[in-house]
Design a protein around this motif. Structure first.
Motif, PDB file in Angstrom:
ATOM      1  N   ALA A 165       0.836  -1.206   0.000  1.00 52.51           N
ATOM      2  CA  ALA A 165       0.000   0.000   0.000  1.00 52.51           C
ATOM      3  C   ALA A 165       0.871   1.257   0.000  1.00 52.51           C
ATOM      4  N   PHE A 166       1.950   1.253   0.774  1.00 51.09           N
ATOM      5  CA  PHE A 166       2.871   2.389   0.769  1.00 51.09           C
ATOM      6  C   PHE A 166       3.466   2.599  -0.626  1.00 51.09           C
ATOM      7  N   ASP A 167       3.886   1.518  -1.269  1.00 52.11           N
ATOM      8  CA  ASP A 167       4.476   1.636  -2.608  1.00 52.11           C
ATOM      9  C   ASP A 167       3.471   2.203  -3.609  1.00 52.11           C
ATOM     10  N   LYS A 168       2.219   1.753  -3.523  1.00 54.09           N
ATOM     11  CA  LYS A 168       1.211   2.227  -4.472  1.00 54.09           C
ATOM     12  C   LYS A 168       0.823   3.678  -4.190  1.00 54.09           C
ATOM     13  N   ALA A 169       0.744   4.045  -2.926  1.00 52.29           N
ATOM     14  CA  ALA A 169       0.463   5.441  -2.589  1.00 52.29           C
ATOM     15  C   ALA A 169       1.588   6.343  -3.086  1.00 52.29           C
ATOM     16  N   ALA A 170       2.821   5.873  -2.978  1.00 50.24           N
ATOM     17  CA  ALA A 170       3.958   6.657  -3.458  1.00 50.24           C
ATOM     18  C   ALA A 170       3.852   6.906  -4.961  1.00 50.24           C
TER      19      ALA A 170
END
Length: 345
Positions: A165-170
């Motif tokens: 989720a962090f990678d996709k939000a980034a």
């Protein structure tokens, strides 16, 4: 027993030497982040090729740092899974080839068990039993740990893990890979009161996680800002802060429930997301309210590394476990709840 640990599950080549009497003797790590950043994520074929280039020089570097020769090794441990199958094969084939040449035992170990027990490498390790939050790459899990190999899964992500989720939000915010540190840095400048994103699956009982809805909510917020021509640097920071707060709150709430449900007073937090400063602050406050303790691996052992593999391998090798001839393992999907304690643990 002097055990060489090899980690090649994804985008970091890790090697370490663990001595069961002296502890961690030497370790080295090569990260592929710069190579994969161009593509916004890990490219499996490039990862495998880079492991092939880096692994033997790293092994030699670790042995040199330890002042040892190859023929002084007693055993080799390697990551057998889960992970990218090509990357796993590089470590597995190297470990088995070297072990056969030296006529020493070799053992494939579980990558997530390595993360789970990484805090055991610290000067003040946790005692069994404890609860553990594993937040590494594609895994978000809560586990009750009674001892080596004695694990009970309490909850896990039903879709995207926290790290994913962090990678996709980034990506949505136009930030570089890897996403977790990038979002956290941007969130430092954000206004926590401007947006409030949902805390998924916290409005119902249970210890499972789900971050796909939060990802969608984040995308919707960004598109609304774009439609209003309001997605400036300040707005991007505010979105990053709202997203980080939602993930951290969700993880903290679930950890609190896990401690209450099990009655345990020790919590281990491991994996890449465990390095998040805001998460550590919040968990520290929650633990203090319950007269509990929180344990983390040191910063460089939060992400993938050879030290955790060497440690877990050493514990299981001491109990008599080892791969048989021709039993080289590369298991891309390997649930941790299928692990068992060593017969002599």
């Amino acid at each position: 027993m002097r055990v060489l640990g090899i980690e090649t599950s994804c985008d970091e080549t890790g090697v370490a030497l663990y001595d069961t009497e002296r502890g961690l003797v030497a370790d080295a790590l090569h990260s592929q982040i710069a190579m994969h950043a161009e593509y916004g994520g890990v490219v499996p074929e490039l990862a495998s090729r880079d492991h092939t280039r880096r692994l033997l020089p790293l092994i030699q570097a670790v042995l040199s740092d330890a002042g040892m020769r190859r023929d002084e090794l007693d055993a080799i441990a390697y990551t057998a899974g889960p992970g990218l199958v090509g990357a796993l094969m590089v470590g597995a084939s190297t470990a088995h080839g070297l072990a056969r040449a030296l006529d020493i035992p070799v053992l494939g170990v579980h990558h997530m068990e390595g993360h789970l027990l990484a805090p055991m490498l610290e000067d003040a390790p946790p005692a069994f039993p404890f609860a553990a939050l594993l937040v590494s790459g594609g895994h978000t899990q809560l586990v009750e740990v009674a001892g080596l190999g004695r694990y009970r899964l309490l909850g896990e992500s039903v879709d995207d893990a926290a790290g994913e989720a962090f990678d996709k939000a980034a990506k949505m915010l136009g930030l570089d890979y890897p996403g977790g540190p990038a979002v956290a840095r941007l969130a430092e400048a954000g206004d926590a009161s401007r947006f409030r994103f949902p805390r998924p699956m916290t409005d119902r009982p249970g210890l499972d996680f789900s971050f796909s809805g939060l990802k969608t909510h984040t995308l919707t917020a960004i598109r609304r800002l774009e439609a209003d021509d309001a997605l400036d640097d300040a707005a991007r920071a505010d979105v990053a802060r709202a997203f980080e707060d939602a993930v951290v709150d969700t993880l903290v709430i679930k950890c609190r429930r896990a401690l209450d449900q099990t009655g345990l007073k020790r919590l281990v937090v491991a994996g890449g997301v465990s390095a998040n400063i805001r998460l550590r602050e919040r968990l520290g406050l929650e633990a203090a309210k319950r007269d509990a303790e929180v344990f983390y691996p040191r910063g460089r052992f939060c992400t993938d590394n050879g030290a955790m593999i060497a440690y877990v391998g050493a514990q299981r090798l001491l109990a008599g476990e080892r791969d048989t001839a021709g039993q080289m393992q590369a298991v891309p999907r390997w649930p941790m709840d299928g692990l068992e304690p060593p017969a002599e643990a």
